[in-house]
Scaffold this active site. Structure first.
Site, PDB file in Angstrom:
ATOM      1  N   ASP A 164       0.796  -1.341  -0.022  1.00 25.24           N
ATOM      2  CA  ASP A 164       0.147   0.070  -0.033  1.00 25.24           C
ATOM      3  C   ASP A 164       0.892   1.085   0.090  1.00 25.24           C
ATOM      4  O   ASP A 164       1.464   1.569   0.948  1.00 25.24           O
ATOM      5  CB  ASP A 164      -0.832   0.013   1.232  1.00 25.24           C
ATOM      6  CG  ASP A 164      -1.548   1.227   1.494  1.00 25.24           C
ATOM      7  OD1 ASP A 164      -2.017   1.782   0.232  1.00 25.24           O
ATOM      8  OD2 ASP A 164      -2.341   1.473   2.590  1.00 25.24           O
ATOM      9  N   ASP A 224      -2.510   5.818  -5.284  1.00 27.08           N
ATOM     10  CA  ASP A 224      -2.451   5.133  -4.092  1.00 27.08           C
ATOM     11  C   ASP A 224      -2.772   3.605  -4.511  1.00 27.08           C
ATOM     12  O   ASP A 224      -4.080   2.981  -5.141  1.00 27.08           O
ATOM     13  CB  ASP A 224      -3.707   5.546  -2.960  1.00 27.08           C
ATOM     14  CG  ASP A 224      -3.937   4.652  -1.768  1.00 27.08           C
ATOM     15  OD1 ASP A 224      -2.985   3.632  -1.727  1.00 27.08           O
ATOM     16  OD2 ASP A 224      -4.859   4.910  -0.948  1.00 27.08           O
TER      17      ASP A 224
END
Length: 412
Positions: free
Chosen positions: A95, A301
């Site tokens: 992430d 992201d």
């Protein structure tokens, strides 16, 4: 797959050349598609808003009912990471929107039996573990949390091994994490975003018998484990090159990039906020013609699925692609909507697109002929480009020069 030798230079003098040579020591991490994945666009949207602390500001009209999220459907890609000596293997969400590494501890299932579904770290099986007494907790906007205590140990991913890596051992997890298919999170964001804080660094390093790295990103840089301080991300979408022969439906490459994954040259954009991998968007068009009059900053992201825009912008784009706001389901559009064309983003003098077909997601239950839109809303003022964007554009995260390189993916 070997990475071709190539020297890629940025378009501005402030950013030097990146040497993309696999033989020089770059490392690939194959990303695996969640075999149990079922599309859940409402859950993706709500998860994103929780992550950035905006979900509680939504009115029922803006997003319909607050869903009971089957969170395991939110994770499509994960990497295999080993922790300890010998390594205990975990499925971790890689992430770029967060900075911390954490996994469940053996104590986790004492508080909730659901935790037993996950691989839990057993410190008694590692000869290199250093457990710290420092408590650790991450809180999210909806009140969901992960908490436990800190530890230091060896980690392995691909062919990289990092000694004395700080990570969180989660003794308690709220339901959104307990129901997730992944075991934990492998944060690749900036240290300023980290919630893992050692109370007495010197004392901890004395126990660990060496320097401790607080984030994976700082570990890679401080230990000079890769030939260049960059990592490239490619996520497969079914119409690009075949999946990596080493397995997985995508890849993170640390220390280099894979030029076979994209077309043309990379355009590098400077980071506008050192807390996130955040860059500037100069404009948004539909089918290269209809100007949406949208500009601002966006976060790239890998831990988010959808395209997230401020409410007014999301409304404008959704109306342009034929979506309507359902009071219960959010933005939906006919499943047979036009899938030819693209949503185009102007950044750094170049255009980066998301194909229209990727804006039409899974069918809405009990609403025949209607599908969810990949464009959703946030009450905030920053856009978030998740996997829908990354599947269409190769991304290079340049740590040294605080920039992101983008190029359209190579399609068959």
């Amino acid at each position: 797959m070997k990475i071709p030798k190539a020297t890629l230079c940025t378009l501005t003098a402030s950013i030097s050349c990146i040497v993309g040579v696999a033989e020089a020591g770059a490392f690939k991490v194959p990303i695996h598609r969640n075999e149990r994945h079922r599309p859940n666009t409402r859950a993706h949207a709500f998860k994103t808003l929780k992550k950035y602390g905006h979900h509680h500001r939504l009115s029922p009209r803006a997003f319909g009912r607050q869903p009971v999220t089957d969170v395991e459907n939110d994770v499509e890609y994960y990497g295999i990471v080993g922790i300890g000596t010998p390594p205990q293997m975990f499925k971790l969400d890689m992430d770029t929107g967060s900075s911390d590494l954490w996994v469940p501890s053996l104590k986790c299932d004492r508080h909730n039996i659901k935790c037993a579904r996950h691989t839990r770290f057993n410190p008694s099986l590692s000869s290199t573990i250093v457990e710290l007494q420092t408590p650790w907790k991450i809180g999210y906007g909806d009140g969901s949390t992960v908490s436990g205590h800190l530890a230091v140990d060896r980690i392995e991913f691909a062919e990289i091994a990092i000694e004395n890596q700080l990570f969180g051992m989660a003794d308690r997890e709220s339901s959104s994490f307990l129901d997730d298919v992944v075991d934990g999170v492998f944060g690749l964001g900036f240290p300023s975003l980290s919630a893992l804080i050692i109370e007495n660094q010197k004392e901890a390093e004395a126990k660990a018998k060496g320097p401790i790295s607080n984030t994976v990103l700082s570990s890679i840089l401080n230990h000079e484990l890769v030939p260049a301080p960059v990592f490239g991300v490619w996520l497969g979408n079914g119409d690009g090159p075949t999946t990596d022969p080493n397995g997985g439906d995508g890849e993170f490459i640390f220390g280099s990039i894979d030029t076979s994954r994209f077309e043309g040259e990379l355009t590098f954009l400077p980071i506008t906020n050192r807390k996130y991998w955040q860059i500037k968007v100069d404009g948004v068009k539909l089918d290269r013609q209809m100007d949406m009059s949208i500009h601002g900053d966006t976060i790239i992201d890998t831990g988010t699925t959808l395209l997230v825009f401020p409410i007014a912008h999301a409304k404008k784009i959704n109306k342009a692609i034929g979506a309507v706001s359902d009071p219960w389901e959010g933005w939906v559009l006919p499943c047979d909507s036009n899938r030819v064309g693209s949503l185009d983003f102007e950044m750094g003098g170049s255009r980066f697109s998301v194909q229209r077909k990727d804006l039409v997601r899974e069918q809405v239950k009990n609403k025949a002929g209607w599908c969810y839109s990949a464009v959703t809303a946030t009450p905030g003022d920053v856009m978030i480009f998740g996997d829908v964007f990354i599947r269409n554009n190769y991304c290079v995260f340049d740590v040294e020069h605080l920039s992101i390189g983008l190029a359209p993916i190579r399609r068959q």
